[in-house]
Design a protein around this motif. Structure first.
Motif, PDB file in Angstrom:
ATOM      1  N   MET A  79       0.868  -1.140  -0.006  1.00 58.83           N
ATOM      2  CA  MET A  79       0.072  -0.029  -0.044  1.00 58.83           C
ATOM      3  C   MET A  79       0.946   1.354  -0.083  1.00 58.83           C
ATOM      4  O   MET A  79       0.761   2.095   0.894  1.00 58.83           O
ATOM      5  CB  MET A  79      -0.938   0.127   1.251  1.00 58.83           C
ATOM      6  CG  MET A  79      -1.944  -1.276   1.174  1.00 58.83           C
ATOM      7  SD  MET A  79      -2.802  -1.400   2.754  1.00 58.83           S
ATOM      8  CE  MET A  79      -4.031  -0.181   2.127  1.00 58.83           C
ATOM      9  N   HIS A  80       1.817   1.308  -0.925  1.00 62.63           N
ATOM     10  CA  HIS A  80       2.623   2.327  -0.897  1.00 62.63           C
ATOM     11  C   HIS A  80       3.108   2.891  -2.471  1.00 62.63           C
ATOM     12  O   HIS A  80       2.890   2.159  -3.545  1.00 62.63           O
ATOM     13  CB  HIS A  80       4.082   2.334  -0.300  1.00 62.63           C
ATOM     14  CG  HIS A  80       4.768   1.240  -0.546  1.00 62.63           C
ATOM     15  ND1 HIS A  80       4.790  -0.329   0.152  1.00 62.63           N
ATOM     16  CD2 HIS A  80       5.513   0.801  -1.641  1.00 62.63           C
ATOM     17  CE1 HIS A  80       5.815  -0.783  -0.399  1.00 62.63           C
ATOM     18  NE2 HIS A  80       6.099  -0.599  -1.736  1.00 62.63           N
ATOM     19  N   GLY A 127       3.272   0.917  11.073  1.00 64.30           N
ATOM     20  CA  GLY A 127       2.345   1.348  10.178  1.00 64.30           C
ATOM     21  C   GLY A 127       2.306   0.533   8.878  1.00 64.30           C
ATOM     22  O   GLY A 127       2.591   0.804   7.809  1.00 64.30           O
ATOM     23  N   GLY A 129       0.248  -1.616   7.316  1.00 65.92           N
ATOM     24  CA  GLY A 129      -0.780  -2.038   6.187  1.00 65.92           C
ATOM     25  C   GLY A 129      -1.174  -3.333   6.179  1.00 65.92           C
ATOM     26  O   GLY A 129      -1.339  -4.198   7.479  1.00 65.92           O
ATOM     27  N   THR A 149      -0.220  -1.753  13.126  1.00 65.33           N
ATOM     28  CA  THR A 149      -1.228  -1.155  12.548  1.00 65.33           C
ATOM     29  C   THR A 149      -2.273  -0.625  13.211  1.00 65.33           C
ATOM     30  O   THR A 149      -2.493  -1.315  14.515  1.00 65.33           O
ATOM     31  CB  THR A 149      -1.689  -1.719  11.169  1.00 65.33           C
ATOM     32  OG1 THR A 149      -2.816  -1.135  10.677  1.00 65.33           O
ATOM     33  CG2 THR A 149      -2.232  -3.102  11.452  1.00 65.33           C
ATOM     34  N   GLN A 154      -6.792  -4.909   8.844  1.00 64.63           N
ATOM     35  CA  GLN A 154      -5.234  -5.047   8.287  1.00 64.63           C
ATOM     36  C   GLN A 154      -4.399  -5.970   9.069  1.00 64.63           C
ATOM     37  O   GLN A 154      -3.697  -6.853   8.336  1.00 64.63           O
ATOM     38  CB  GLN A 154      -4.453  -3.809   8.080  1.00 64.63           C
ATOM     39  CG  GLN A 154      -4.982  -2.604   7.043  1.00 64.63           C
ATOM     40  CD  GLN A 154      -4.146  -1.269   7.087  1.00 64.63           C
ATOM     41  OE1 GLN A 154      -3.651  -1.163   8.108  1.00 64.63           O
ATOM     42  NE2 GLN A 154      -4.215  -1.125   6.044  1.00 64.63           N
ATOM     43  N   ASP A 177      -0.241   1.303  18.575  1.00 68.52           N
ATOM     44  CA  ASP A 177      -0.072   2.700  18.103  1.00 68.52           C
ATOM     45  C   ASP A 177       1.301   3.032  17.993  1.00 68.52           C
ATOM     46  O   ASP A 177       2.110   2.600  18.934  1.00 68.52           O
ATOM     47  CB  ASP A 177      -0.838   3.685  19.300  1.00 68.52           C
ATOM     48  CG  ASP A 177      -0.632   5.186  18.700  1.00 68.52           C
ATOM     49  OD1 ASP A 177      -0.032   5.284  17.754  1.00 68.52           O
ATOM     50  OD2 ASP A 177      -1.219   6.017  19.643  1.00 68.52           O
ATOM     51  N   ALA A 178       1.709   3.418  16.961  1.00 66.39           N
ATOM     52  CA  ALA A 178       3.328   3.728  16.512  1.00 66.39           C
ATOM     53  C   ALA A 178       3.782   4.815  17.777  1.00 66.39           C
ATOM     54  O   ALA A 178       5.029   4.863  17.884  1.00 66.39           O
ATOM     55  CB  ALA A 178       3.335   4.401  15.208  1.00 66.39           C
ATOM     56  N   MET A 194       7.045   2.868   6.273  1.00 67.75           N
ATOM     57  CA  MET A 194       6.866   3.074   4.919  1.00 67.75           C
ATOM     58  C   MET A 194       5.631   3.651   4.582  1.00 67.75           C
ATOM     59  O   MET A 194       4.433   2.921   4.967  1.00 67.75           O
ATOM     60  CB  MET A 194       6.925   1.609   3.966  1.00 67.75           C
ATOM     61  CG  MET A 194       6.523   1.905   2.418  1.00 67.75           C
ATOM     62  SD  MET A 194       7.597   2.885   1.599  1.00 67.75           S
ATOM     63  CE  MET A 194       9.009   2.043   1.256  1.00 67.75           C
TER      64      MET A 194
END
Ligand code: SAH
Length: 341
Positions: A79-80, A127, A129, A149, A154, A177-178, A194
């Protein structure tokens, strides 16, 4: 409150976690100021509340819960953006390999070694995806990889794909959570983000967490959307530039943007070393026209119509990504560094 630039650009602001309640500090004055928040399509200074953060996180989770299946159907597991030769004419069939190339170019840029003795053994995909990068990196290096994520859909899909690809013992995914990662200090020798940084409302907390979970000597790779660097005589972006970014924020659940120079300052403030950055905007130029073309195909249109409002609203702002790149306000940036030994 010190003077604030009410803009999509929080570029003179750095966040710090000196207090338990996160605040923003002016780079120049280091005085606490309130964080810039976007409200009702405008950017303005208001107090940051836990409620604001929750709302953003909920929006991001629901957006990806709703749209990831459609994306996967049409575009596959990454997803990039893809990485292309500038000016290249590309076929639709080239895009998936361009997405792999984005991963490979990022690793080369950051000088991640393939030496069997020194290659990464433990990786975090922040993150993640549906886990395309995590599985790719795990396979490439034979490494363990943890992906996080905000989207439960996902995480579940990423795990199912890992099992289907025989990687279940190597990679794992979870909702986390990042900005508050569920990992101990110094766990990973490659920290990978990414195209997730643009979703983070507190960039200092974001990079601090990346640095915290990095082992001594680990490489940190951030590939993200930034706004252009401000000129020395500028205090903020121009109003027409802010308008483009505001609309993109609404469609894609993004908080205020920052510049590549802001990221570099943040990494410097954390005493990270070998900090490098590059502008890959020209290398991603074919991407959004291709995404729009596929969204307008029969498969794309029927999938979109069966999706929800959040996905459709995201699709509607895609042309603004092209406009933002063409006007030079959006930059596709890679920023890498190492944690000191
Ligand atoms: N890196 C992936 C996906 C990019 S999409 C790929 O290249 O395929 C952006 C991802 O960032 C989504 O998975 C979203 O859930 C995640 N994300 C956004 N904000 C986050 C946060 N605060 N914590 C963890 N993940 C987050």
């Amino acid at each position: 409150m010190t003077s604030l630039h009410c803009s999509a650009c929080a570029s003179t602001l750095l966040t710090t976690s000196l207090t338990r309640q996160r605040r923003l500090f002016s780079v120049r004055t280091r005085q606490p100021v309130q964080r810039l928040r976007r409200t009702g399509g405008a950017i303005r200074a208001t107090a940051v509340t836990a409620e604001d953060d929750m709302k953003l996180k909920k929006g991001i989770a629901e957006f990806y819960d709703e749209s990831s299946g459609i994306w996967e159907n049409i575009w596959g597991e990454h997803m990039h953006h893809g990485f292309y030769e500038p000016g290249a004419v590309v076929e639709i069939s080239d895009h998936r390999s361009a997405q792999i190339r984005m991963i490979e170019q990022s690793l080369v840029f950051a000088s991640v070694t393939e030496d069997p003795l020194k290659k990464p053994k433990s990786i975090v995909d922040v993150g993640c995806g549906i886990g395309g990068s995590a599985r790719y990196l795990s396979r490439k290096y034979g490494a363990e990889c943890c992906g996080i994520t905000l989207s439960p859909v996902q995480a579940e899909r990423a795990q199912a794909l890992a099992a289907a690809q025989g990687l279940a013992s190597k990679v794992s995914f979870q909702v986390a959570d990042a900005l508050n990662q569920p990992f101990p200090d110094g766990k990973f020798d490659l920290v990978w983000s990414m195209e997730s940084g643009e979703h983070m409302p507190d960039k200092l907390k974001f990079v601090s967490e990346l640095a915290r979970v990095a082992a001594p000597g680990a490489t940190i790779i951030i590939v993200t959307w930034c706004h252009r660097d401000l000129l020395p005589n500028e205090k903020s972006l121009r109003p027409e530039e802010k308008r483009i970014l505001d609309k993109i924020c609404d469609g894609f659940y993004l908080p205020a943007w920052c510049s590549t120079a802001d990221y570099i300052k943040l990494l410097e403030s954390l005493s990270l070393k070998d900090i490098k950055a590059a502008d890959w905007s020209d290398n991603v130029a074919p991407f959004w026209p291709a995404v729009i073309k596929s969204a307008l195909s029969w498969n794309g249109l029927t999938s979109l119509l069966q999706s929800g409002w959040k996905t459709i609203r995201g699709a509607l702002v895609m042309p603004l990504m092209i406009e933002g790149f063409q006007k030079g306000v959006i930059k596709f940036s890679i920023i890498t560094c190492k944690k000191p030994e």
